[in-house]
Design an enzyme around this catalytic site. Structure first.
Site, PDB file in Angstrom:
ATOM      1  N   GLY A 252      99.498 -15.463  46.702  1.00 56.16           N
ATOM      2  CA  GLY A 252      99.548 -14.319  46.133  1.00 56.16           C
ATOM      3  C   GLY A 252      99.947 -13.276  45.437  1.00 56.16           C
ATOM      4  O   GLY A 252      99.342 -12.357  45.858  1.00 56.16           O
ATOM      5  N   ASP A 253      99.997 -13.281  44.202  1.00 57.79           N
ATOM      6  CA  ASP A 253      99.850 -12.698  43.180  1.00 57.79           C
ATOM      7  C   ASP A 253      98.136 -12.345  42.920  1.00 57.79           C
ATOM      8  O   ASP A 253      98.026 -10.785  42.244  1.00 57.79           O
ATOM      9  CB  ASP A 253     100.023 -13.078  41.245  1.00 57.79           C
ATOM     10  CG  ASP A 253     101.344 -14.004  41.452  1.00 57.79           C
ATOM     11  OD1 ASP A 253     102.555 -14.279  42.663  1.00 57.79           O
ATOM     12  OD2 ASP A 253     101.563 -15.339  41.128  1.00 57.79           O
TER      13      ASP A 253
HETATM   14  N1  LIG Z   1      95.351 -22.513  53.070  1.00 52.63           N
HETATM   15  C1  LIG Z   1      94.604 -21.421  52.528  1.00 52.63           C
HETATM   16  N2  LIG Z   1      93.438 -21.040  53.174  1.00 52.63           N
HETATM   17  C2  LIG Z   1      93.192 -20.316  53.122  1.00 52.63           C
HETATM   18  N3  LIG Z   1      93.575 -18.999  51.983  1.00 52.63           N
HETATM   19  C3  LIG Z   1      94.555 -19.018  51.890  1.00 52.63           C
HETATM   20  C4  LIG Z   1      95.613 -19.972  52.234  1.00 52.63           C
HETATM   21  N4  LIG Z   1      97.024 -20.100  51.667  1.00 52.63           N
HETATM   22  C5  LIG Z   1      96.669 -18.381  51.482  1.00 52.63           C
HETATM   23  N5  LIG Z   1      95.771 -18.122  51.142  1.00 52.63           N
HETATM   24  C6  LIG Z   1      95.647 -16.802  51.036  1.00 52.63           C
HETATM   25  O1  LIG Z   1      96.433 -16.345  50.431  1.00 52.63           O
HETATM   26  C7  LIG Z   1      97.207 -15.223  50.713  1.00 52.63           C
HETATM   27  C8  LIG Z   1      98.713 -14.943  49.986  1.00 52.63           C
HETATM   28  O2  LIG Z   1      99.118 -16.475  50.328  1.00 52.63           O
HETATM   29  P1  LIG Z   1     100.661 -17.655  50.419  1.00 52.63           P
HETATM   30  O3  LIG Z   1     101.372 -16.755  52.043  1.00 52.63           O
HETATM   31  O4  LIG Z   1     100.699 -18.346  50.994  1.00 52.63           O
HETATM   32  O5  LIG Z   1     101.498 -15.925  49.190  1.00 52.63           O
HETATM   33  P2  LIG Z   1     102.768 -16.367  48.774  1.00 52.63           P
HETATM   34  O6  LIG Z   1     103.548 -16.991  49.048  1.00 52.63           O
HETATM   35  O7  LIG Z   1     103.343 -15.198  47.658  1.00 52.63           O
HETATM   36  O8  LIG Z   1     102.243 -17.185  47.368  1.00 52.63           O
HETATM   37  P3  LIG Z   1     102.532 -16.994  45.508  1.00 52.63           P
HETATM   38  O9  LIG Z   1     104.364 -16.763  45.821  1.00 52.63           O
HETATM   39  O10 LIG Z   1     102.547 -18.490  45.243  1.00 52.63           O
HETATM   40  O11 LIG Z   1     101.213 -16.262  44.421  1.00 52.63           O
HETATM   41  C9  LIG Z   1      97.248 -15.667  52.588  1.00 52.63           C
HETATM   42  O12 LIG Z   1      97.675 -14.193  52.907  1.00 52.63           O
HETATM   43  C10 LIG Z   1      95.588 -16.356  52.157  1.00 52.63           C
HETATM   44  O13 LIG Z   1      95.184 -15.265  52.367  1.00 52.63           O
HETATM   45 MG   LIG Z   2     104.286 -14.043  46.048  1.00 49.65          MG
END
Ligand SMILES: Nc1ncnc2c1ncn2[C@@H]1O[C@H](COP(=O)(O)OP(=O)(O)OP(=O)(O)O)[C@@H](O)[C@H]1O
Ligand SMILES: [Mg+2]
Length: 310
Positions: A252-253
């Site tokens: 997400g970052d």
């Molecule tokens: N298993 C996966 N396969 C492919 N792409 C993924 C996967 N997990 C995450 N992503 C990509 O990364 C993006 C961000 O992931 P996520 O929604 O988990 O962010 P987050 O919860 O804010 O993570 P963090 O705060 O740890 O950085 C998703 O929208 C997707 O594009």
């Molecule tokens: Mg995040």
């Protein structure tokens, strides 16, 4: 210019361990250290994409000095307020099979005077050409409306603000109307008081409500389900890319970093969204919060499908 703000940076110390034995001597193998904290992760991903940024926030003690050194090595300019105490070191223990145990410190306590110094520093850098990225949690002494205060202060000077936070920090910050937000689906649901995992329909409805509140670009990441993007002009859904998953921490970052970098470069909105999706997919293929290479992101970008939603 992009300025990232990390209130509570860290050295992330990742170590491999055979198996964790509580109340006994545990020996670590393969210890690696890297700079961490969400704003700093955004700076690292911007650097990997070929961009530059200044990293601000609070640093303390010898760990703080190490962080400054590691940031400079990565081509990131550190410009932190020094506070007393010691910046935290977070221990991440990886057992065979990839099982992760995290032991995090709280971080130093920040005084009202030091908060004032950070506010003044950011305001002195603020202009219509500056984009601020406010990301991550706070340390002791920092009020839960810190992001709200900072957003109001820099927006007054014409800067744009990008927010990636959760809980009360996110809720309070929204009162000051940041330009771009990137909650994951859980954080979005939590803000609106919804229990459990929201459905796609709920995500779309809630994402649109943030736009109605005045946020210009809302990006809701949905882990392996991809992401939804909302503006006044339209809404898009992008399925995630079929990549080999190594670590989703920090994906997400990286997504926030790519959006911010793309917008700062003046890229067209749909290209920014593609870049964000591709960069986040690249991030899950790397260990820990290590950002993907620009070459990988460029290759993945060709595979992104952006589907307009009615
Ligand atoms: N298993 C996966 N396969 C492919 N792409 C993924 C996967 N997990 C995450 N992503 C990509 O990364 C993006 C961000 O992931 P996520 O929604 O988990 O962010 P987050 O919860 O804010 O993570 P963090 O705060 O740890 O950085 C998703 O929208 C997707 O594009
Ligand atoms: Mg995040």
């Amino acid at each position: 210019m992009i300025i990232t703000v990390t209130i509570n940076p860290a050295i992330d110390k990742t170590a491999e361990i055979g198996a964790i034995h509580p109340r006994a001597l545990n020996r670590l193998t393969k210890v690696e250290k890297d700079v961490g904290g969400k704003g700093i992760n955004v700076s690292k991903a911007i650097a990997a994409l070929g961009g530059s940024s200044v990293a601000c926030g609070f640093l303390a003690g010898s760990t703080g000095r190490l962080i400054e050194e590691l940031l400079r090595e990565k081509g990131i300019t550190p410009d932190f307020i020094r506070v007393s105490g010691e910046t935290r070191t977070n221990l991440k223990l990886v057992e065979p099979g990839g099982y992760l145990t995290e032991i995090n410190e709280q971080g130093p306590t920040v005084t009202e005077g030091e908060l004032e110094a950070l506010r003044n520093k950011l305001v002195s850098c603020a202009s219509p050409e500056t984009v601020f990225v406010l990301a991550g949690s706070r340390c002791p002494g920092v009020p839960e409306d810190i992001y709200r205060q900072l957003i109001l202060a820099v927006k007054e000077k014409g800067s744009r603000v990008f927010l990636d936070a959760d809980g009360p920090l996110f809720a309070k910050a929204l009162e000051a109307c940041p330009d771009v937000v990137k909650p994951n689906s859980f954080e979005l649901a939590q803000y609106f008081g919804l229990e459990g995992e929201p459905s796609r329909e709920e995500i779309v409805a809630l994402g649109r409500r943030l736009v109605e509140k005045g946020v210009k670009l809302v990006c809701v990441s949905m882990g392996g389900e991809g992401a939804c993007f909302f503006t006044e002009e339209g809404a898009w859904y992008a399925p995630s890319l079929p990549v080999e998953v190594r670590s989703t921490v920090g994906a997400g970052d990286t997504m926030a970093a790519a959006l911010c970098y793309g917008l700062d470069q003046g890229m067209a909105l749909e290209d920014c969204l593609r870049l964000a999706l591709a960069a986040s997919a690249g991030a899950v293929t790397t260990a820990g919060t290590k950002p993907p290479s620009r070459m990988l992101v460029d290759t993945l970008m060709e595979q992104v499908t952006l589907l307009p939603m009615a």
